[in-house]
Design a protein around this motif. Structure first.
Motif, short mmCIF file in Angstrom:
data_model
loop_
_atom_site.label_atom_id
_atom_site.label_comp_id
_atom_site.label_asym_id
_atom_site.label_seq_id
_atom_site.Cartn_x
_atom_site.Cartn_y
_atom_site.Cartn_z
N ASP A 1 29.31 8.72 30.34
CA ASP A 1 28.32 9.05 31.63
C ASP A 1 29.85 9.18 32.46
OD1 ASP A 1 26.21 10.52 30.94
OD2 ASP A 1 25.18 8.41 31.59
N ARG A 2 30.45 7.72 32.55
CA ARG A 2 31.56 7.30 33.15
C ARG A 2 33.25 8.31 32.91
NH1 ARG A 2 30.28 2.77 31.17
NH2 ARG A 2 31.93 2.52 29.19
N ILE B 1 31.80 11.52 34.29
CA ILE B 1 32.45 11.33 36.87
C ILE B 1 33.49 11.58 36.19
CG2 ILE B 1 31.88 9.34 38.26
CD1 ILE B 1 29.24 9.08 36.46
N ASP B 2 34.57 10.42 35.88
CA ASP B 2 35.60 10.37 36.04
C ASP B 2 36.04 12.08 36.14
OD1 ASP B 2 35.74 8.18 36.37
OD2 ASP B 2 36.10 7.56 34.26
N ALA C 1 35.27 14.83 37.05
CA ALA C 1 34.45 15.49 37.76
C ALA C 1 35.16 15.21 39.26
CB ALA C 1 33.37 15.37 38.29
N ASP C 2 34.90 13.81 38.89
CA ASP C 2 36.07 13.29 40.47
C ASP C 2 37.56 14.10 40.14
OD1 ASP C 2 34.44 11.82 41.30
OD2 ASP C 2 34.58 10.05 40.59
N LYS D 1 37.35 18.03 41.70
CA LYS D 1 36.72 17.71 42.69
C LYS D 1 38.08 17.34 43.91
CE LYS D 1 33.17 15.17 42.67
NZ LYS D 1 32.15 13.70 42.93
N ARG E 1 29.80 21.47 36.68
CA ARG E 1 28.82 22.04 35.85
C ARG E 1 27.93 22.54 34.99
NH1 ARG E 1 26.37 15.99 33.47
NH2 ARG E 1 26.66 16.89 30.89
N ASP F 1 29.80 19.04 28.39
CA ASP F 1 31.12 18.32 29.57
C ASP F 1 32.13 19.54 29.41
OD1 ASP F 1 31.57 19.21 26.52
OD2 ASP F 1 32.96 17.67 25.68
#
Length: 88
Positions: free
Chosen positions: A8-9, A12-13, A15-16, A19, A31, A35
């Motif tokens: 999950d981390r 998120i990394d 996706a950041d 972005k 998404r 993955d």
């Protein structure tokens, strides 16, 4: 190998990082499963798209260098590209 929370981390990394690139160019990011992410961008040519991919790779490389996580995130792969419209 690192567990669900680590996965999950990592998502998120990633996706950041996506972005950050999208915000620079007003792109669309989604998404689409697991993955996998979809980035819709409008560039003048293939070189512009490749530049965007390289920017993303730079963000991922920086994240891997500065992260305390025991795993490394993979950079993007350009699996499909199509020019749908061309503006004058």
């Amino acid at each position: 190998a690192y567990g669900h929370a680590a996965g999950d981390r990592a998502l998120i990394d990633m996706a950041d990082a996506l972005k950050k690139v999208c915000a620079q160019h007003n792109d669309f990011l989604a998404r689409i499963g697991g993955d996998e992410f979809l980035l819709l961008c409008q560039r003048k040519d293939e070189a512009g798209v490749k530049q965007t991919v390289n920017e993303l790779r730079s963000y991922v490389d920086e994240l891997n260098q500065t992260s305390a996580e025991p795993y490394k995130r993979a950079g993007p792969s350009l699996t499909a590209m199509a020019r749908l419209t061309q503006t004058p």
